[in-house]
Write an enzyme that holds these catalytic residues in place. Structure first.
Site, PDB file in Angstrom:
ATOM      1  N   ASP A 104       0.837  -1.207   0.000  1.00  0.00           N
ATOM      2  CA  ASP A 104       0.000   0.000   0.000  1.00  0.00           C
ATOM      3  C   ASP A 104       0.869   1.253   0.000  1.00  0.00           C
ATOM      4  O   ASP A 104       2.013   1.212   0.456  1.00  0.00           O
ATOM      5  CB  ASP A 104      -0.852   0.070   1.273  1.00  0.00           C
TER       6      ASP A 104
HETATM    7  N1  URA Z   1      -1.272  -5.982   3.921  1.00  0.00           N
HETATM    8  C1  URA Z   1      -1.682  -4.698   3.969  1.00  0.00           C
HETATM    9  O1  URA Z   1      -2.660  -4.406   4.630  1.00  0.00           O
HETATM   10  N2  URA Z   1      -0.994  -3.784   3.276  1.00  0.00           N
HETATM   11  C2  URA Z   1       0.103  -4.064   2.550  1.00  0.00           C
HETATM   12  O2  URA Z   1       0.696  -3.164   1.942  1.00  0.00           O
HETATM   13  C3  URA Z   1       0.525  -5.394   2.515  1.00  0.00           C
HETATM   14  C4  URA Z   1      -0.180  -6.337   3.210  1.00  0.00           C
END
Ligand code: URA
Length: 247
Positions: A104
Site C-alpha cells: 500500500d
Molecule cells: N497488507 C496490507 O494491509 N498492506 C500491505 O501493503 C501489505 C499487506
C-alpha cells in the site's frame, strides 16, 4: 556481458541449447544482420541485435532486486497523479523492473522488483505459499482470544484468511507491535485482518519474503539479489512455533 549465442537463445526460450545450435547451423539466426559461422560465438545481448528468421529477439538480462519501499510511494511504474512511484527507487538500473505484488501507499518495507516474469509468477502463485512477514503497530492491546482468531483465520471481504503466525514484539499501554506471517496477498490484507479483530493498524512494514529478510537495508535503497537470495524467498513454511501469545 558477452555470452555464447546458443546459451542466450536457450535463456530467451527460443529452443534448447542443442536446438539453438541447429538453428544457428541452419542459418536462421543472425547477429547484427550477419550470419553466424562459428558455434562458440559470443555476443552481448544488451548491445547486439539478434534475429531469428528475421524477427528480433528481445533478450534482457534478468535482474531481481529487494527494495526497502518508504511510505508514500505508489507500487506502480508511473502514476497519473504525479505521486512518487517505486520505479523511481530503481531508476539507475537500465532495465524495466516491475514490482512483484504490491505494498500500500502507506506501507513500507520489503518489495521485490524484477524483469523476470517467470520468477514473479512463481512468487505470486498460491501453490508456492511464499510467506510474507509484517510488523504491524496496532492501536490497543489485542486479547489472547483475538490473537488466536487472527492465527486461525478471520473473514475479510467475505472469505476466510489462511492461518497466520503471530508473535507479540512489544506492548505498551495503548499500542502493540505484532509480527504476523501470512502467505496470501489480498488487498490490504494485514490491515483488514486486524480490523476484523477490532484493532486498527497504525503503521505497517513488511520485513521478509520467505527467509529473505530486509535486514539493515536503508529506506529507499535496493540490493541486487543472487541465486542464494532467490532460493530464500521460497524457503520455510509458516512458522507456527513462533507464537508467544500469553495465556
Ligand atoms: N497488507 C496490507 O494491509 N498492506 C500491505 O501493503 C501489505 C499487506
Amino acid at each position: 556481458m558477452k555470452q555464447r549465442l546458443q546459451k542466450i537463445l536457450a535463456q530467451a526460450g527460443i529452443a534448447s541449447r542443442r536446438g539453438s545450435e541447429q538453428l544457428i547451423k541452419a542459418g536462421r539466426i543472425r547477429v547484427n544482420g550477419m550470419l553466424v559461422g562459428e558455434m562458440g560465438t559470443k555476443v552481448d545481448p544488451m548491445i547486439d541485435i539478434i534475429t531469428f528468421d528475421g524477427q528480433r529477439i528481445d533478450i534482457e538480462e534478468k535482474k531481481t532486486v529487494l527494495v526497502n519501499k518508504p511510505p508514500g510511494y505508489v507500487t506502480t511504474l508511473s502514476d497519473p497523479q504525479g505521486r512518487l512511484v517505486v520505479a523511481d527507487l530503481v531508476a539507475d538500473i537500465p532495465l524495466r523492473l516491475f514490482p512483484v505484488g504490491r505494498l500500500d501507499f502507506d506501507t513500507e518495507g520489503a518489495l521485490l522488483m524484477t524483469n523476470d516474469g517467470e520468477l514473479a509468477e512463481r512468487i505470486l502463485h498460491p501453490r508456492y505459499e511464499v510467506k510474507k512477514t509484517y510488523q504491524a503497530e496496532v492501536r490497543g492491546i489485542p486479547s489472547r482470544p483475538q490473537l488466536l482468531r487472527l492465527e486461525q483465520g478471520v473473514i475479510i471481504d467475505g472469505s476466510q484468511t489462511w492461518p497466520a503466525a503471530i508473535r507479540i514484539l512489544q506492548q505498551r499501554q495503548d499500542r502493540s507491535l505484532i509480527e504476523i506471517v501470512i502467505h496470501e496477498g489480498k488487498k490490504r490484507q494485514v490491515r483488514k485482518m486486524f480490523q476484523a479483530i477490532g484493532h486498527r493498524v497504525l503503521h505497517l512494514k513488511r520485513t521478509a519474503y520467505g527467509d529473505l529478510r530486509l535486514g539493515d537495508l536503508a529506506s529507499g535503497k535496493y540490493r541486487v539479489l543472487g541465486h542464494t537470495d532467490i532460493k530464500k524467498i521460497f524457503s520455510g513454511k509458516i512458522p507456527f512455533t513462533i507464537r508467544n501469545i500469553p495465556a
